[in-house]
Design a protein around this motif. Structure first.
Motif, PDB file in Angstrom:
ATOM      1  N   THR A   1      24.622 111.196  42.855  1.00 29.18           N
ATOM      2  CA  THR A   1      25.968 112.275  42.859  1.00 29.18           C
ATOM      3  C   THR A   1      26.022 111.984  41.590  1.00 29.18           C
ATOM      4  N   VAL A   2      26.605 112.658  40.228  1.00 27.94           N
ATOM      5  CA  VAL A   2      27.025 112.635  39.609  1.00 27.94           C
ATOM      6  C   VAL A   2      28.800 112.211  39.425  1.00 27.94           C
ATOM      7  N   ILE A   3      29.007 111.772  39.120  1.00 29.84           N
ATOM      8  CA  ILE A   3      30.385 111.308  38.884  1.00 29.84           C
ATOM      9  C   ILE A   3      31.099 111.940  37.825  1.00 29.84           C
ATOM     10  N   GLY A   4      30.657 111.178  36.500  1.00 29.69           N
ATOM     11  CA  GLY A   4      30.813 111.754  34.637  1.00 29.69           C
ATOM     12  C   GLY A   4      30.637 112.015  33.723  1.00 29.69           C
ATOM     13  N   LEU A   5      30.997 112.310  32.959  1.00 24.34           N
ATOM     14  CA  LEU A   5      29.905 112.578  31.415  1.00 24.34           C
ATOM     15  C   LEU A   5      30.264 111.736  30.671  1.00 24.34           C
ATOM     16  N   ILE A   6      29.717 110.800  29.813  1.00 23.89           N
ATOM     17  CA  ILE A   6      29.910 110.331  28.730  1.00 23.89           C
ATOM     18  C   ILE A   6      29.828 110.795  27.288  1.00 23.89           C
ATOM     19  N   GLU A   7      30.763 111.525  26.526  1.00 28.23           N
ATOM     20  CA  GLU A   7      29.947 112.339  25.163  1.00 28.23           C
ATOM     21  C   GLU A   7      29.979 111.147  24.095  1.00 28.23           C
ATOM     22  N   VAL A   8      28.676 110.709  23.175  1.00 33.00           N
ATOM     23  CA  VAL A   8      28.584 110.231  22.099  1.00 33.00           C
ATOM     24  C   VAL A   8      27.680 111.559  21.287  1.00 33.00           C
ATOM     25  N   MET A   9      28.751 111.617  19.876  1.00 32.56           N
ATOM     26  CA  MET A   9      28.350 112.854  18.959  1.00 32.56           C
ATOM     27  C   MET A   9      28.440 114.279  19.586  1.00 32.56           C
ATOM     28  N   LYS A  10      28.969 114.721  20.217  1.00 31.83           N
ATOM     29  CA  LYS A  10      28.845 115.915  21.381  1.00 31.83           C
ATOM     30  C   LYS A  10      27.128 116.071  22.233  1.00 31.83           C
ATOM     31  N   GLN A  11      26.578 115.100  22.278  1.00 35.44           N
ATOM     32  CA  GLN A  11      25.777 114.715  23.614  1.00 35.44           C
ATOM     33  C   GLN A  11      26.409 114.056  24.114  1.00 35.44           C
ATOM     34  N   PHE A  12      26.504 114.960  25.558  1.00 34.72           N
ATOM     35  CA  PHE A  12      26.543 114.515  27.359  1.00 34.72           C
ATOM     36  C   PHE A  12      25.684 113.654  28.002  1.00 34.72           C
ATOM     37  N   THR A  13      25.484 112.509  28.553  1.00 38.93           N
ATOM     38  CA  THR A  13      24.584 112.075  29.291  1.00 38.93           C
ATOM     39  C   THR A  13      25.546 111.572  30.515  1.00 38.93           C
ATOM     40  N   GLU A  14      25.119 112.059  31.719  1.00 41.10           N
ATOM     41  CA  GLU A  14      25.501 111.350  33.204  1.00 41.10           C
ATOM     42  C   GLU A  14      25.464 110.449  33.595  1.00 41.10           C
ATOM     43  N   ILE A  15      26.323 110.475  34.641  1.00 44.32           N
ATOM     44  CA  ILE A  15      26.690 109.117  35.326  1.00 44.32           C
ATOM     45  C   ILE A  15      26.501 108.955  37.039  1.00 44.32           C
ATOM     46  N   TYR A  16      25.728 108.727  37.100  1.00 38.89           N
ATOM     47  CA  TYR A  16      25.305 108.584  38.905  1.00 38.89           C
ATOM     48  C   TYR A  16      26.401 107.583  39.649  1.00 38.89           C
ATOM     49  N   ALA A  17      26.636 107.313  40.481  1.00 39.03           N
ATOM     50  CA  ALA A  17      26.961 106.560  41.517  1.00 39.03           C
ATOM     51  C   ALA A  17      26.599 105.322  41.685  1.00 39.03           C
ATOM     52  N   GLU A  18      25.176 105.535  41.451  1.00 36.60           N
ATOM     53  CA  GLU A  18      23.787 104.230  41.456  1.00 36.60           C
ATOM     54  C   GLU A  18      23.481 103.328  43.007  1.00 36.60           C
ATOM     55  N   GLN A  19      24.455 104.280  44.285  1.00 40.58           N
ATOM     56  CA  GLN A  19      24.764 103.657  45.363  1.00 40.58           C
ATOM     57  C   GLN A  19      25.440 104.627  45.978  1.00 40.58           C
ATOM     58  N   THR A  20      25.036 104.439  47.963  1.00 35.01           N
ATOM     59  CA  THR A  20      25.275 105.440  49.049  1.00 35.01           C
ATOM     60  C   THR A  20      26.796 104.581  48.872  1.00 35.01           C
ATOM     61  N   GLY A  21      27.567 105.592  49.416  1.00 33.03           N
ATOM     62  CA  GLY A  21      29.495 105.062  49.780  1.00 33.03           C
ATOM     63  C   GLY A  21      29.728 106.140  49.470  1.00 33.03           C
ATOM     64  N   GLN A  22      31.586 105.424  49.615  1.00 26.92           N
ATOM     65  CA  GLN A  22      32.865 105.978  49.778  1.00 26.92           C
ATOM     66  C   GLN A  22      33.446 105.678  47.470  1.00 26.92           C
ATOM     67  N   LEU A  23      33.330 106.668  47.008  1.00 31.57           N
ATOM     68  CA  LEU A  23      34.327 106.060  46.377  1.00 31.57           C
ATOM     69  C   LEU A  23      35.672 105.769  46.194  1.00 31.57           C
ATOM     70  N   GLN A  24      35.498 104.478  45.861  1.00 27.75           N
ATOM     71  CA  GLN A  24      37.005 104.187  45.970  1.00 27.75           C
ATOM     72  C   GLN A  24      38.098 104.212  45.048  1.00 27.75           C
ATOM     73  N   ALA A  25      38.131 104.144  43.455  1.00 29.65           N
ATOM     74  CA  ALA A  25      38.860 104.039  42.409  1.00 29.65           C
ATOM     75  C   ALA A  25      37.796 104.749  41.527  1.00 29.65           C
ATOM     76  N   PHE A  26      38.775 105.002  39.922  1.00 31.92           N
ATOM     77  CA  PHE A  26      37.900 104.839  38.640  1.00 31.92           C
ATOM     78  C   PHE A  26      38.606 104.161  38.092  1.00 31.92           C
ATOM     79  N   ALA A  27      37.934 103.454  37.418  1.00 29.39           N
ATOM     80  CA  ALA A  27      38.484 102.224  36.490  1.00 29.39           C
ATOM     81  C   ALA A  27      39.089 103.351  34.946  1.00 29.39           C
ATOM     82  N   ILE A  28      39.189 103.969  34.718  1.00 27.10           N
ATOM     83  CA  ILE A  28      39.121 104.685  33.111  1.00 27.10           C
ATOM     84  C   ILE A  28      39.565 106.250  33.836  1.00 27.10           C
TER      85      ILE A  28
END
Length: 82
Positions: free
Chosen positions: A36-63
């Motif tokens: 599951t993609v949870i967000g993107l990180i942009e570096v110099m106009k390039q976007f990298t998908e960030i994945y959940a990496e584990q099965t479960g329930q999203l508790q909170a974002f720290a950012i």
């Protein structure tokens, strides 16, 4: 139950949605799979998908959406069954 911290692999700006007018990829309380993609990180106009990496329930974002992030910084916390 345990938790899994999703850690930023690179510096940049973190976004919770694919475009400003789009809804977030996921919200706290939602169920996630490891791919599951949870967000993107942009570096110099390039976007990298960030994945959940584990099965479960999203508790909170720290950012918040649109904030700068550094490598090793916690992005989100997932509650897992293991």
């Amino acid at each position: 139950m345990s938790t899994h911290e999703i850690i930023s692999p690179l510096p940049g700006i973190f976004y919770r949605q694919p475009a400003p007018e789009s809804p977030p990829f996921i919200n706290p309380g939602d169920t996630v799979e490891s791919t599951t993609v949870i967000g993107l990180i942009e570096v110099m106009k390039q976007f990298t998908e960030i994945y959940a990496e584990q099965t479960g329930q999203l508790q909170a974002f720290a950012i918040n959406n649109g904030e700068a992030i550094e490598p090793g910084q916690i992005i989100a916390i997932i509650k897992t069954d293991s």
